[in-house]
Design an enzyme around this catalytic site. Structure first.
Site, PDB file in Angstrom:
ATOM      1  N   LEU A 257      -9.059 -13.980   1.461  1.00 24.01           N
ATOM      2  CA  LEU A 257     -10.515 -13.990   1.316  1.00 24.01           C
ATOM      3  C   LEU A 257     -11.019 -15.340   0.801  1.00 24.01           C
ATOM      4  O   LEU A 257     -12.163 -15.462   0.386  1.00 24.01           O
ATOM      5  CB  LEU A 257     -10.967 -12.859   0.385  1.00 24.01           C
ATOM      6  CG  LEU A 257     -10.764 -11.441   0.937  1.00 24.01           C
ATOM      7  CD1 LEU A 257     -11.087 -10.398  -0.129  1.00 24.01           C
ATOM      8  CD2 LEU A 257     -11.631 -11.198   2.177  1.00 24.01           C
TER       9      LEU A 257
ATOM     10  N   ASP B 123     -12.746 -21.767   6.404  1.00 20.04           N
ATOM     11  CA  ASP B 123     -13.137 -21.195   5.118  1.00 20.04           C
ATOM     12  C   ASP B 123     -14.220 -22.020   4.451  1.00 20.04           C
ATOM     13  O   ASP B 123     -15.207 -21.494   3.926  1.00 20.04           O
ATOM     14  CB  ASP B 123     -11.930 -21.122   4.172  1.00 20.04           C
ATOM     15  CG  ASP B 123     -10.802 -20.266   4.718  1.00 20.04           C
ATOM     16  OD1 ASP B 123     -10.932 -19.781   5.855  1.00 20.04           O
ATOM     17  OD2 ASP B 123      -9.803 -20.084   4.004  1.00 20.04           O
TER      18      ASP B 123
ATOM     19  N   ARG C 155      -7.145 -12.394  -5.344  1.00 18.36           N
ATOM     20  CA  ARG C 155      -6.276 -13.532  -5.062  1.00 18.36           C
ATOM     21  C   ARG C 155      -5.243 -13.213  -3.993  1.00 18.36           C
ATOM     22  O   ARG C 155      -4.729 -12.105  -3.902  1.00 18.36           O
ATOM     23  CB  ARG C 155      -5.533 -13.953  -6.345  1.00 18.36           C
ATOM     24  CG  ARG C 155      -6.432 -14.504  -7.442  1.00 18.36           C
ATOM     25  CD  ARG C 155      -7.019 -15.848  -7.061  1.00 18.36           C
ATOM     26  NE  ARG C 155      -5.991 -16.848  -6.815  1.00 18.36           N
ATOM     27  CZ  ARG C 155      -5.494 -17.645  -7.746  1.00 18.36           C
ATOM     28  NH1 ARG C 155      -5.926 -17.560  -8.989  1.00 18.36           N
ATOM     29  NH2 ARG C 155      -4.571 -18.531  -7.442  1.00 18.36           N
TER      30      ARG C 155
ATOM     31  N   SER D 114      -9.371 -19.794  -3.325  1.00 20.61           N
ATOM     32  CA  SER D 114      -9.176 -21.174  -3.776  1.00 20.61           C
ATOM     33  C   SER D 114     -10.284 -22.092  -3.280  1.00 20.61           C
ATOM     34  O   SER D 114     -10.839 -22.897  -4.039  1.00 20.61           O
ATOM     35  CB  SER D 114      -7.819 -21.708  -3.305  1.00 20.61           C
ATOM     36  OG  SER D 114      -6.760 -20.981  -3.883  1.00 20.61           O
ATOM     37  N   SER D 115     -10.621 -21.988  -2.001  1.00 25.42           N
ATOM     38  CA  SER D 115     -11.653 -22.874  -1.457  1.00 25.42           C
ATOM     39  C   SER D 115     -13.024 -22.567  -2.047  1.00 25.42           C
ATOM     40  O   SER D 115     -13.865 -23.462  -2.172  1.00 25.42           O
ATOM     41  CB  SER D 115     -11.689 -22.786   0.075  1.00 25.42           C
ATOM     42  OG  SER D 115     -11.890 -21.466   0.505  1.00 25.42           O
TER      43      SER D 115
END
Length: 331
Positions: free
Chosen positions: A116, A163, A112, A119-120
Site C-alpha cells: 500500500l 506509487d 507496513r 514508505s513512499s
C-alpha cells in the site's frame, strides 16, 4: 509555525507491475490510511524516532515479530533519504536554502509491507513539508521523480514511479510511462480519472503478513534486464490492461473492468512466484464472487464487489484468514 503535511496510501488497480518497465498503470489514492509529518523550526536539525525506530524489545520473539512486520528499518532512514534528495534537487537547480533548521516528526497509519506504499507516503509527506518550510516550489510532475530517487538511489530499493505519482496527484490517475516519453522528459503522461466513475471497490490486506516489497520485484527485474522475451511480452500485456481499464471505467463497463482486474493478477502469476498466503487472499475473494488482484507487490488486494451481501461475505471469509476488508475512501 508548525507545518502539517500528509500523503496517503495507494492501491494499484491495473497495470501492476509494469510501471518500472515503460508500462502503463491506473492507481488510486486511498485516504483511509496516510503518512503524517509535523515539522517546525528548531536550533538543530532533529528527526524524532518513533515506535518503528525502537531498538529495545521485550524479548527475542518481540524482535522477530517486529522485523517480520515492519522490516529492519523504521522511518528515519526514509526521511533522511527524502531530505538528501530535496537538497540535491535544490543544488541542481541553483536554489539557495535559507539558513534555518527544523525538527521533524512522523506518523503513519499505512499497514507496513503489504503493498500500500507506506514508505513512499512518508517520503512524499516529507518533501511537501520541506517545500513549505523553505518556500520552495517543485513542479507536481517532477516531485514523484525526487521521491523515487530517494528510494532507488539512496536506499537501493527496486521501485517504479506509480506509487509516487498517485501520492502526489491523488484521486485516480492513468499513467503512461512509455519509453520515448520517459527518455525525453524523465516523467510519464499522467491523466486524471474521475473517481466518481469507479464501481464499488474493496481492499483487503493481511494483518499478519510482512514482506519487503522491493525484494519481491527483483525476480522480474533480473529477467527483464537479461532480455527474457516471456517477461517482456507479459509486462506489455499487463500494461495494455490499464488502457482497456481506462476505457471500461469511462463507459462504466464494470463487468469488463472486473475481468481486467483478474487478468492483471493472472498474467502476473506467469512471471513471478506467488506465496501460498497471497494466493489464499486472492482465491478467498474470488470464491466470494469478487474480482481480485494485488494493490502492489503482495499482501493486499483490490477488486470489485457487486452489493452489500457480497461485501459482507468478503468480510466474513477474509477474516478467517486474518485479512481485513475496507471500502477505499478516495475523495
Amino acid at each position: 509555525m508548525i507545518i502539517d503535511s500528509r500523503a496517503f496510501a495507494r492501491a494499484g488497480l491495473l497495470g501492476n507491475p509494469s510501471d518500472g518497465y515503460f508500462g502503463k498503470t491506473i492507481s488510486l489514492s486511498i485516504k483511509n490510511f496516510g503518512a503524517h509529518i509535523l515539522l517546525y523550526q528548531s536550533p538543530e536539525l532533529v528527526i524524532e524516532p518513533q515506535e518503528a525506530d525502537a531498538n529495545v524489545f521485550r524479548n527475542v520473539y518481540h524482535l522477530r515479530d517486529t522485523v517480520s512486520l515492519i522490516g529492519y528499518n523504521g522511518g528515519i532512514p526514509i526521511i533522511k533519504a527524502a531530505i538528501k534528495k530535496f537538497c540535491d534537487h535544490c543544488d541542481e537547480n541553483n536554489i539557495k536554502l535559507s539558513n534555518k533548521n527544523f525538527t521533524i516528526r512522523y506518523h503513519s497509519s499505512i499497514p507496513r509491507q503489504v503493498g500500500l506504499a507506506g514508505s513512499s507516503a512518508i517520503i512524499i509527506a516529507t518533501l511537501k513539508a520541506l517545500m513549505q518550510f523553505y518556500s520552495i516550489e517543485i513542479p507536481l510532475h517532477l516531485l514523484p521523480n525526487i521521491a523515487l530517487q530517494a528510494e532507488t538511489q539512496e536506499m537501493g530499493i527496486n521501485a517504479g514511479l506509480q506509487d509516487r505519482v498517485i501520492q502526489c496527484y491523488e484521486g485516480c490517475v492513468h499513467m503512461d510511462f512509455n519509453k520515448a516519453q520517459i527518455e525525453e522528459h524523465g516523467y510519464g503522461v499522467y491523466t486524471p480519472i474521475d473517481p466518481n466513475l469507479l464501481p464499488k471497490l474493496y481492499i483487503a490486506y493481511k494483518t499478519d503478513l510482512g514482506k519487503v516489497s522491493g525484494k519481491v520485484l527483483n525476480e522480474i527485474r533480473s529477467k527483464y534486464d537479461k532480455g527474457d522475451e516471456h517477461v517482456i511480452s507479459t509486462l506489455k500485456t499487463i500494461a495494455n490492461l490499464a488502457d482497456q481499464g481506462a476505457e471500461a471505467i469511462k463507459n462504466r463497463d464494470y463487468d469488463l473492468l472486473g475481468q481486467l482486474i483478474n487478468a492483471n493478477f493472472d498474467n502476473r502469476c506467469k512471471i513471478m512466484s506467488i506465496s501460498e498466503s497471497n494466493m489464499e487472499l486472492i482465491n478467498t475473494a474470488r470464491n466470494c464472487g469478487a474480482s481480485s488482484s494485488f494493490t502492489g507487490s503482495g499482501g493486499a488486494i483490490i477488486g470489485i464487489y457487486q452489493d452489500d451481501e457480497m461485501l459482507k461475505k468478503l468480510v466474513y471469509s477474509l477474516k478467517k484468514i486474518n485479512a481485513r476488508v475496507i471500502k477505499p475512501y478516495m475523495i
